[in-house]
Structures are given as C-alpha cells and as structure tokens.
Design an enzyme around this catalytic site. Structure first.
Site, PDB file in Angstrom:
ATOM      1  N   CYS A  48       0.832  -1.238  -0.043  1.00  0.00           N
ATOM      2  CA  CYS A  48      -0.027   0.137  -0.052  1.00  0.00           C
ATOM      3  C   CYS A  48       0.893   1.356  -0.025  1.00  0.00           C
ATOM      4  O   CYS A  48       1.884   1.365   0.660  1.00  0.00           O
ATOM      5  CB  CYS A  48      -0.936  -0.033   1.342  1.00  0.00           C
ATOM      6  SG  CYS A  48      -1.982   1.349   1.249  1.00  0.00           S
ATOM      7  N   HIS A  85      -9.181  -3.934  -1.584  1.00  0.00           N
ATOM      8  CA  HIS A  85      -8.181  -3.216  -0.788  1.00  0.00           C
ATOM      9  C   HIS A  85      -8.481  -1.761  -0.751  1.00  0.00           C
ATOM     10  O   HIS A  85      -8.298  -1.056   0.121  1.00  0.00           O
ATOM     11  CB  HIS A  85      -6.701  -3.358  -1.438  1.00  0.00           C
ATOM     12  CG  HIS A  85      -5.362  -2.671  -0.839  1.00  0.00           C
ATOM     13  ND1 HIS A  85      -4.437  -3.212  -0.364  1.00  0.00           N
ATOM     14  CD2 HIS A  85      -5.336  -1.281  -0.758  1.00  0.00           C
ATOM     15  CE1 HIS A  85      -3.644  -2.382   0.217  1.00  0.00           C
ATOM     16  NE2 HIS A  85      -4.183  -0.889  -0.266  1.00  0.00           N
ATOM     17  N   GLU A  86      -8.830  -1.242  -1.912  1.00  0.00           N
ATOM     18  CA  GLU A  86      -8.990   0.122  -2.359  1.00  0.00           C
ATOM     19  C   GLU A  86     -10.332   0.583  -1.468  1.00  0.00           C
ATOM     20  O   GLU A  86     -10.417   1.662  -0.893  1.00  0.00           O
ATOM     21  CB  GLU A  86      -9.216   0.554  -3.809  1.00  0.00           C
ATOM     22  CG  GLU A  86      -7.855   0.249  -4.486  1.00  0.00           C
ATOM     23  CD  GLU A  86      -6.689   0.892  -3.851  1.00  0.00           C
ATOM     24  OE1 GLU A  86      -6.928   2.052  -3.081  1.00  0.00           O
ATOM     25  OE2 GLU A  86      -5.589   0.213  -4.231  1.00  0.00           O
ATOM     26  N   HIS A 143     -10.083   1.320   2.196  1.00  0.00           N
ATOM     27  CA  HIS A 143      -9.579   2.645   2.438  1.00  0.00           C
ATOM     28  C   HIS A 143     -10.473   3.514   2.894  1.00  0.00           C
ATOM     29  O   HIS A 143     -10.710   4.411   3.808  1.00  0.00           O
ATOM     30  CB  HIS A 143      -8.740   3.275   1.599  1.00  0.00           C
ATOM     31  CG  HIS A 143      -7.210   2.585   1.410  1.00  0.00           C
ATOM     32  ND1 HIS A 143      -6.268   2.965   2.751  1.00  0.00           N
ATOM     33  CD2 HIS A 143      -6.643   2.102   0.525  1.00  0.00           C
ATOM     34  CE1 HIS A 143      -5.259   2.195   2.336  1.00  0.00           C
ATOM     35  NE2 HIS A 143      -5.233   1.696   0.848  1.00  0.00           N
TER      36      HIS A 143
END
Ligand code: NI
Length: 186
Positions: free
Chosen positions: A99, A141-142, A145
């Site tokens: 990341c 993953h994104e 966030h």
C-alpha cells in the site's frame, strides 16, 4: 498535479469516508490529479483518503500490470461511492499486498475471490457487477480505505505482531520511498 500520499498515522486513513455527488468541487480535476499521483508512485490503486480527502472515491489502473495479466489490458477505472454488496465466501485466495500509505510493508492477505460491487463512474452512471480474481482483490483493498481499513488490519496472529513495529516506524516517519508523502507531525 502530483499530490502527497498520506501515510499510516494520518487520522484521515482511519475515517469513514463520505459519499459525494456531481456537485463536489473540482471533482474532475481531483480525479486527474489522483491518476497523475498514482502513475508517479507506480501504484495500481489509490483511494481519496490516501490524498487526505475523506470521500468515497477510488481509482484503479491494472493496465500497468497487463504484461503479466493480459486480461487487464486497458483497465483504468474510477469508482465513485463504491460499496461491496456481497462476498462470495465459497472461495478465498491468499496473495501479497502492499500500500502506498504503508511504504515497505508487503504481506499476504486472505480475501474472498469473488465480490459484488456497486458504484458510479466519473459520469455518475450506476454500476452493479460481480467481479473476481485479482481485480476483486484490488477493489477490496481500495474500498477498505473508504471505511478506514488498511490491509494489515486483515493480518492475524504472528504476522500481525511482526507488522506492528514497522507500522510504528511509518507513523514516526522512519521509512523511505521515492514518491511525495505527508507524514503526520506530532
Ligand atoms: Ni492501500
């Protein structure tokens, strides 16, 4: 314009991001800046909190890895107000992730291989689709966030313990990387 990447320890990375509408100020310019920032930092995905903005916006560029994964040739997409609606828990995959906000940390993360996502594109057209494989991993993953979650939150046991001091180093600014960052100053 290349934006600084906010690194671990910045409170914005732990915030629940807010939905946005077409009236969000200078949205198209922001998206353009995020693509420029992503290219500069040689990443494949970037979420708005990583450039200091707690809004539900993320971009993914898998074209840059299409030499290894040809199915993603030309895959460059913007996601506005994305949500993971369903996880197909029948199959999981464990692969290494990194990341831009956690420079130097690379760990294997177990995730479902197939998910259903809803989002709007940059023209605010609605999408509702099932996604699988590597793209499904990058999306998880994104979009994590946008809920204040970073990939190391998914680690368990010893791997999680071993990662803690490295996260503390990033928090203190003790790391090096070749892109512009914004470390929280205490
Ligand atoms: Ni990330």
């Amino acid at each position: 314009m290349i934006l600084p990447i906010y690194t671990y320890g910045q409170p914005v990375l732990r915030q629940e991001a807010e939905e946005i509408g077409p009236d969000y100020p200078d949205l198209q310019q922001l998206i353009k800046n995020m693509y420029e920032t992503l290219e500069h930092s040689e990443g494949i995905g970037l979420a708005a909190p990583q450039v200091g903005l707690p809004i539900r916006l993320a971009i993914i560029n898998l074209d840059v890895i299409s030499e290894d994964l040809p199915e993603y040739k030309g895959y460059i997409r913007t996601f506005i107000n994305p949500y993971i609606e369903e996880y197909d828990e029948t199959q999981t995959d464990t692969s290494e992730e990194g990341c831009l906000s956690l420079p130097g940390i690379h760990e294997k993360v177990k995730r479902p291989t197939r998910i259903r996502v809803t989002y709007q594109d940059e023209q605010f057209q609605e999408h509702d689709e099932w996604v699988e494989g590597y793209l499904a991993r990058v999306m998880q993953h994104e979009f994590d966030h946008l809920d204040g979650v970073v990939f190391t939150d998914h680690l368990q046991g010893l791997r999680r313990q071993l990662t803690k001091p490295r996260l503390q180093d990033i928090r203190k600014g003790k790391f090096s990387c070749n892109y512009k960052v914004k470390v929280k100053l205490h």
